[in-house]
Design an enzyme around this catalytic site. Structure first.
Site: not given
Ligand code: IMP
Ligand code: MG
Length: 183
Positions: A107-108, A111, A139, A160
């Site tokens: 994963e990148d 969050d 995060k 972000f």
């Molecule tokens: P989560 O489901 O909230 O954990 O979000 C995960 C996905 O949201 C990541 O795989 C990213 O594609 C996107 N994402 C979350 N935070 C960022 C950020 O700060 N910049 C760009 N993409 C983000």
């Molecule tokens: Mg992603």
């Protein structure tokens, strides 16, 4: 002068230089090479790249990984602009024939964790033997889910960011360093 970039309507400033990212990836790759040293050609680890954000991270890991692996991809999405929608959409489903496999999710960024929880549920339904999470960024203040994050290259505050594969409305993925939204 501090380096700044502009994407769409927003300005971002330099946050993590490429050299620091690469150093953190070196450390994760060393752990993976140890932990998956028993991977074989007959039963290779499946490296599951989550499109599109993890493309660069997965490529950097691939350059460093020494054990047999199979590269697969899937695509889930939950972000709109600079915030999470809370709804995870499957855009490219999991590959077939994952049953009994060891899967390493690349994963990148984690969050809220909604994406990783959805992906883990899908992998469970595919009856994989083992599934671990390998994320470039976390995060930490935001993440409250129970899914264990096995490999985290770097922790960042709740800001972000873009660059190194991560986008703001599809722009910024090709930037080598990580930039943070200038608020
Ligand atoms: P989560 O489901 O909230 O954990 O979000 C995960 C996905 O949201 C990541 O795989 C990213 O594609 C996107 N994402 C979350 N935070 C960022 C950020 O700060 N910049 C760009 N993409 C983000
Ligand atoms: Mg992603």
């Amino acid at each position: 002068m501090e380096k700044r970039i502009r994407l769409h309507d927003k300005t971002f400033r330099m946050f993590i230089p490429n050299a620091d990212i690469e150093k953190a990836i070196d450390a994760v790759a060393a752990r993976l090479n140890k932990d998956y040293a028993d991977s074989t050609d007959e039963d290779p680890v499946v490296l599951l790249c989550t499109l599109n954000g993890a493309i660069i991270y997965a490529a950097e890991l691939l350059k460093r990984i020494q054990f047999p692996l199979v590269l697969k991809a899937c695509k889930l999405s939950s972000y709109d602009g600079v915030s999470s929608t809370g709804v995870v959409k499957t855009e490219v489903p999991l590959p077939e024939h994952l049953e009994g496999k060891r899967v390493l999710i690349v994963e990148d960024i984690v969050d809220t964790g909604n994406t990783i929880v959805a992906l883990m549920d899908q992998l469970k339904a595919h009856n994989v033997r083992d599934a671990r999470v390998c994320t470039l960024l976390l995060k930490k203040e935001v993440y409250k889910k129970d899914v264990k994050l096995d490999y985290v290259a770097m922790e960042i505050p709740n800001r972000f960011i873009v660059g190194f594969g991560l986008d703001y409305d599809e722009l910024g993925r090709n930037i080598k360093d990580i930039f943070v939204l200038d608020e």
